[in-house]
Design an enzyme around this catalytic site. Structure first.
Site, PDB file in Angstrom:
ATOM      1  N   GLN A   1      34.818  38.785  -3.268  1.00  0.00           N
ATOM      2  CA  GLN A   1      33.863  39.901  -3.168  1.00  0.00           C
ATOM      3  C   GLN A   1      33.252  40.094  -1.775  1.00  0.00           C
ATOM      4  OE1 GLN A   1      30.901  40.717  -6.480  1.00  0.00           O
ATOM      5  NE2 GLN A   1      29.528  40.045  -4.870  1.00  0.00           N
TER       6      GLN A   1
ATOM      7  N   GLU B   1      28.532  47.510   0.068  1.00  0.00           N
ATOM      8  CA  GLU B   1      27.467  46.880   0.861  1.00  0.00           C
ATOM      9  C   GLU B   1      27.671  47.083   2.358  1.00  0.00           C
ATOM     10  OE1 GLU B   1      26.597  42.877  -0.331  1.00  0.00           O
ATOM     11  OE2 GLU B   1      26.211  43.469  -2.397  1.00  0.00           O
TER      12      GLU B   1
ATOM     13  N   GLU C   1      29.989  30.957  -2.441  1.00  0.00           N
ATOM     14  CA  GLU C   1      29.163  31.349  -3.594  1.00  0.00           C
ATOM     15  C   GLU C   1      30.055  31.586  -4.812  1.00  0.00           C
ATOM     16  OE1 GLU C   1      26.415  34.433  -2.498  1.00  0.00           O
ATOM     17  OE2 GLU C   1      26.423  35.296  -4.506  1.00  0.00           O
TER      18      GLU C   1
ATOM     19  N   LYS D   1      17.628  36.243  -6.533  1.00  0.00           N
ATOM     20  CA  LYS D   1      17.570  37.695  -6.693  1.00  0.00           C
ATOM     21  C   LYS D   1      16.438  37.968  -7.670  1.00  0.00           C
ATOM     22  CE  LYS D   1      22.568  38.758  -6.255  1.00  0.00           C
ATOM     23  NZ  LYS D   1      23.821  38.783  -7.050  1.00  0.00           N
TER      24      LYS D   1
ATOM     25  N   ARG E   1      20.908  43.197  -3.901  1.00  0.00           N
ATOM     26  CA  ARG E   1      21.959  43.531  -4.852  1.00  0.00           C
ATOM     27  C   ARG E   1      22.905  44.532  -4.172  1.00  0.00           C
ATOM     28  NH1 ARG E   1      21.142  41.057  -9.916  1.00  0.00           N
ATOM     29  NH2 ARG E   1      23.393  41.387  -9.885  1.00  0.00           N
ATOM     30  N   SER E   2      24.036  44.794  -4.828  1.00  0.00           N
ATOM     31  CA  SER E   2      24.960  45.765  -4.225  1.00  0.00           C
ATOM     32  C   SER E   2      24.406  47.198  -4.314  1.00  0.00           C
ATOM     33  CB  SER E   2      26.330  45.671  -4.877  1.00  0.00           C
ATOM     34  OG  SER E   2      26.219  45.717  -6.277  1.00  0.00           O
TER      35      SER E   2
ATOM     36  N   LYS F   1      20.588  37.182   2.487  1.00  0.00           N
ATOM     37  CA  LYS F   1      21.883  37.854   2.318  1.00  0.00           C
ATOM     38  C   LYS F   1      21.608  39.267   1.801  1.00  0.00           C
ATOM     39  CE  LYS F   1      26.003  37.523  -0.631  1.00  0.00           C
ATOM     40  NZ  LYS F   1      26.343  37.382  -2.059  1.00  0.00           N
TER      41      LYS F   1
END
Ligand code: PGA
Ligand code: ZN
Length: 439
Positions: A165, A207, A287, A339, A368-369, A390
């Site tokens: 991803q 993203e 991750e 998150k 988040r995306s 991130k």
């Protein structure tokens, strides 16, 4: 504090970076207002707080009319009169009002926007920046995080054109946050130039990372290496690679389907594949290497590689203190992604961070995306002394709003507030480089 008593809670429907509706909440006190917007994930963990969507055919079922009205009809009456400076009590009231394990009654989106708006209102009432309010609340010394920045998108954020991803870089050898942004911008630019040279039309994923036109996951890694070199860096020196495998998206019952390469792997083969990548490329962080339903794989992978790389649980731990405790006992992962909308409230996110700290886990505050201009998480990463942040790539304003906010915050802190490579001290990178340990 009388100035921070909640007098009004309002909500409206706004739109996120994918053009989907989302919830914005404003919380007023006699001293001013706090505002926040709920983000939305695409590769979601099954155990995270669930967003309330209206369903049906309109807007692909993604509308949030019910969640918005839950804020005004259910949440507002319960919160008016409470103290916005007492985040724990407000969040406890929200959790009690919802009463479900996954926040499905009020909606995780309604709850997280409210909880973060209360946090912002608490800072406004104190007349301090949000990061300072968070630091005072958590008892942490504020620090400027090491950024983890996407160069190529993939997985659920890029039509599954590549299985992995996120192909990201970190610059643990940077001496300032802005240096890591500058180095990453050069790498991003170089990666784009390489894609153009190969004749690919240049587009970006959800993203902001380059759209992945590759024949294999390894080709994406090789291209990332070329981009790092083309930017004048020696991979593994100042710059390292970080991957979000997001394996829950293609793993089930201990089996992993790499669609791009038309390969089916069992758990051991998946671990071996990642191990080969760790041996071949300067990867310092991975991750979700295995699926959220594969604790056995996660323990085996951590046993094999946990002393070399940071292993982050995202879908696997969903910002849940209980799951972090269990993982620590089992020996799965050595870091947790934070998150706020996975947990559903600020207080539960803080509890997860505290549990992670006790267990010796590193933590990475993450977007988040599906994102917006909301910059609360930049402040959280600083005030919680998380060490890492991130938020996607180094393009698109919903990403840049967060990075740029850190640049502003950094001006208020001493230069040594930047953690540099300290979060990677226990990885191969930390052992082969001089690492300052001011974290
Ligand atoms: P998501 O992806 O926001 O789509 O869940 C982000 C991540 O997996 O880290
Ligand atoms: Zn992830």
């Amino acid at each position: 504090m009388t100035g921070s008593i909640i007098t009004k809670v309002q909500a409206r429907r706004v739109w996120d970076s994918r053009g989907n509706p989302t919830v914005e909440v404003e919380v007023a006190t006699t001293s001013g207002m706090g505002r926040a917007i709920a983000p939305a994930g695409a590769s979601r963990g099954t155990r995270e707080a669930s967003d309330l969507r209206d369903g049906g055919t309109k807007l692909a079922g993604m509308d949030v009319r019910v969640a918005v009205s839950n804020v005004t009809t259910l949440i507002a009456p319960a919160l008016i009169g409470l103290d916005a400076g007492d985040q724990a009590s407000v969040d406890a009231a929200l959790i009690a009002l919802d009463g479900t394990p996954l926040k499905s009654r009020l909606g995780g989106n309604a709850m997280v926007a409210t909880s973060l708006a209360v946090l912002n209102a608490g800072a406004t009432a104190k007349a301090v920046p949000l990061w300072q309010h968070v630091a005072e609340m958590s008892g942490q010394t504020p620090s400027i995080p090491l950024p983890e920045i996407q160069i190529f998108g993939g997985g659920a954020h890029a039509g599954r054109r590549v299985d992995v991803q996120d192909f990201m870089v970190m610059v643990p050898g940077a001496s300032r946050f802005e240096e890591s942004m500058e180095v990453t911008s050069e790498i991003y630019r170089a990666a784009g130039a390489i894609m153009k040279q190969r004749g690919h039309s240049i587009g970006v994923a959800d993203e902001g990372g380059w759209w992945p036109v590759f024949d294999s996951n390894e080709q994406a890694l090789d291209t990332l290496m070329q981009a790092i070199e083309a930017a004048g860096e020696t991979p593994g020196d100042r710059v390292v690679i970080s991957l979000d495998i997001a394996a829950s998206e293609f793993g089930r019952n201990g089996r992993y389907r790499l669609a791009l390469e038309n390969r089916d792997l069992d758990r051991d083969q998946m671990i071996d594949l990642l191990g080969r990548w760790i041996d071949t490329y300067p990867i310092a962080s991975i991750e979700d290497p295995l699926s959220e339903d594969d604790p056995e794989g996660m323990v085996a992978f951590t046993q094999a590689y946990g002393d070399r790389v940071q292993i982050i649980g995202d879908d696997y731990l969903v910002t849940n203190a209980r799951l972090v405790s269990a993982a620590a006992k089992a020996g799965a992962c050595n870091a947790v992604l934070i998150k706020v909308n996975q947990a559903g409230t600020v207080t539960e996110s803080l509890q997860c961070m505290a549990t992670a700290r006790e267990a010796g886990y590193r933590s990475i505050v993450s977007a988040r995306s599906g994102e917006t201009e909301d910059t609360s998480i930049s402040h959280l990463s600083v005030g919680l002394n998380a060490g890492q942040l991130k938020v996607g790539s180094i393009t698109r304003s919903e990403r840049m709003a967060k990075w740029n906010e850190v640049l502003r915050i950094a001006e208020a802190l001493p230069p040594d507030a930047f953690v540099g490579g300290a979060p990677l001290a226990n990885t191969w990178w930390g052992r082969t480089r001089h690492v300052s340990t001011n974290q």
